[in-house]
Scaffold this motif. Sequence first.
Motif, PDB file in Angstrom:
ATOM      1  N   PHE B 149       0.842  -1.203   0.000  1.00  0.00           N
ATOM      2  CA  PHE B 149       0.000   0.000   0.000  1.00  0.00           C
ATOM      3  C   PHE B 149       0.880   1.257   0.000  1.00  0.00           C
ATOM      4  N   HIS B 150       1.897   1.239   0.862  1.00  0.00           N
ATOM      5  CA  HIS B 150       2.762   2.412   1.007  1.00  0.00           C
ATOM      6  C   HIS B 150       3.487   2.717  -0.306  1.00  0.00           C
ATOM      7  N   THR B 151       4.056   1.665  -0.911  1.00  0.00           N
ATOM      8  CA  THR B 151       4.883   1.853  -2.105  1.00  0.00           C
ATOM      9  C   THR B 151       4.061   2.331  -3.295  1.00  0.00           C
ATOM     10  N   TYR B 152       2.856   1.762  -3.435  1.00  0.00           N
ATOM     11  CA  TYR B 152       2.050   2.113  -4.606  1.00  0.00           C
ATOM     12  C   TYR B 152       1.025   3.214  -4.311  1.00  0.00           C
ATOM     13  N   GLY B 153       1.153   3.843  -3.143  1.00  0.00           N
ATOM     14  CA  GLY B 153       0.284   4.974  -2.831  1.00  0.00           C
ATOM     15  C   GLY B 153      -1.181   4.611  -2.726  1.00  0.00           C
TER      16      GLY B 153
END
Lengths: 474, 391
Positions: B149-153
């Motif tokens: 979630f964090h990496t792909y916004g």
Amino acid sequence: MAGISSVGAYIPMYRLPRTAFSEAWGSGGGPGERSVASHDEDTMTMAVNAAVDVLKAHGRDGIDGLFFASTTATYREKLSATLIAAAADLDPNIRTADFAGSLRAGTSALLAALDAVNAGSAKNVLVVASDDRQGYPRSDFESIFGDGAAAVVVSRTNVAAEITQRVSIANEIADVWRRDSDRFVRSWEDRFIITHGYDGTTRQAVQELLAGAKLTPADITRAVLYGPETRSHTALVRGLGFDPKTQVQDPLFTTVGNTGAAHAMIMLVAALEQAKAGDRLLLASYGDGADAMLLEVKKRAKKGRAVSGHVASRRVLPSYERFVAYRGVVETNPEPPLRVEAWSGSSIAWRDRAQTIRLHGSKCNRCGTVTHPIQRICYQCRAKDDFTEIRLYDKPGAIYAFTRDNLAGGLETPVINCVVESQEGQCRIFSILTDADPAQVEVGTPVEFTFRKMHEGADQHNYYWKVRPATDGR
Amino acid sequence: MGTIKDKVAIIGMGCTKFGERWDSGPEDLIIEAAYEAFEDAGIAPDDIEAAWVGTLRSGEAGAIVADALKIKNIPITRVENWCATGHEALRNAVFGVASGMYDIAMAIGYEKLKDTGFGGLGVGRGSNPVLQARATAPSYFSFIANRYFHTYGIDDDEGKELLARIAVKNHHNGTMSPKAHFQKEITVEQVLKAPIIAWPLGLFDCCPTTDGAAAAIICRADLAKNFRADPVYIKGIGFSVDSMLPMTRPGFDYLGFEANREAARQAYEQAGIRDPRKELDLAVVHDCFTITELVIYEDLGFTERGHAPEEIRAGTFTLEGELPVNTDGGLKSFGHPVGASGLRTTYEIYHQLQGRAGPRQVKDAKLGLCHTLGGPPQVACVTVLGTDPPR
């Protein structure tokens, strides 16, 4: 002449407003708040964190002794000073000893360290005092006590405060006590114990000290006087003739509470944080007698976060129920056994001590890759047995990945299992975030390491490092 | 590396009812799966020349199979490789037969998880008392969700809903699997409102704790038609073991698993698969948690890395989609008795390729993939099964 060169402390983050006691019981309480060791803290974890705090300022070179004082050491048979020395990452070639059994144990350890250094048998002795005593539920002690630890380095060189005079008095009296089978502190009627215990004995020691040094109370810059609680402390200050407004070190009753064998030492650390060259301090502690000493301040002591830093960072413990659960006074719903309890124990803990108690990782001598736990063969370049051990808990890190795990058990749920990326070579460390609001965590949250109790597997206290949200430095 | 393609066939399989089998012990589960497989293959227990049994921790040594089935004096080997344990039993039986040593061998996997007194697989990993004292499987996989979630916004709500769609799909497929642990439709709303197990993973993002067993009868490919008209051939087996502690491995990105990618690469190479999404008719993969299935889409090459979310929204992997995944309900709905799962996934592909999958039948299924992933990641197995006879 020997004296104190560096000071540090540890006060748990959690504070319970004393209104919690009056709300729970309909009476009692008192002003301010007390510190509370969290569910994963005890005397030993506070001691280690205080030791690390002072060593951050002092460094480890030349430390050749560690004396530990407490009335609540977590083992009846097994040295505490060795655990603190290992977790503080000190060289094993040092002298270690525990001082116990009395509220005066903290200054007893300090005096023993001074003797050793003055005699030349030690150069720098780390003295740590820590306590988390328990009062009976609904007793005044429950509210008066606090949890905390202090650590000072006693040295021959670079001394900040020389200890020039001292007086010790022994007083055999059952005023406050715990038998070997007691969990909670007991005491005799307070008129008796103040008159013939605390007040009488401490007063005598201070007066003898001043007389021997040919000084009057007015010659003292700051009187660092142990006290069991506010009223007796105030009475002693007045009785000795110190000016309560200008001369007396804050006894921390409204911010921390009475921290037992650590209390006089915590007050001394707080006093030395403020003291400047030329100041003259008088320290007095009480417990089955009294120790009194004069300190001549030569310069500012090197200090870690010390008392002021720890008092400033706080979180409010939300309820009395959590307080009694954290201290183990009430039994909470048992969790399923941890799997490691089934097959783990002394030999593994001993074999792995460098990467657990000392939190060492391996830094590859060839490619520089840093890993934890220690890897004999480098992940990146496959160099075999070609690494340097490095201590990982000094450097801050940040949360790389985390979860709030409701399945992981423990007294506080959810458990914030996480992966920390250390500023030491981007090393990844599997850890647990503690002292934190689970809702406030995010990827990138800055964290610092803190020594904690993990579980009671193999009928032992199993300690290790966790992380907590970074508090502002000093 | 060589290839296992077309050397070995599966001629019979069995699978117990999965679920909370309070009245069944390990021996009962073994008997139930093995006898269905014997009957399906048309063989007797004494026709087995060697066996491999997989269990994570419900028994030790090969003797548990000998005792349960009264098969004596043949080699029976217990294998264990975390959640890929069932696949490991199959893989060893396949290579045993392919070696020419045995004509017929059995692979059986089982797990009796419901005798522990608690849900899940327990808390803590490894032998050190403190390093991973409170690690859990949901924790490890939630790290993947957290980083993905964090990496792909992807914000929390959006991410939770993506994962929920996987759970809803697998539960839907499970309603058509009589042996699955659950036969119950769920809604995205139910998934989102369920209690959190390890954030962001809620109850319906996690596979259940299940009892069960599954078995396969393996024989030489050239003998397979002697037993049945529709044997299923092994087209490729890839297996990869990466670090046990990926969280401590420098640079690990938490967006998927190298072991998955490598096991798939090996299996595709053996099977001659170049475009898995187009060439495969279905796949049964290791959805221990919904996020695991999401990254598996990418790891196994069903879509590009970072593109799983749009495929989920497009319904690519539903029963009616371009590449149906977890047609039997997956671990999520069918259940995950660890040692059995690699053979349960095989059981589904086997029946689909034979056209025996009932209402969840994928039309004209000829080539299928099954996959398991052991963890904390990274032990992965990918097998490709097909109906095309050896050339």
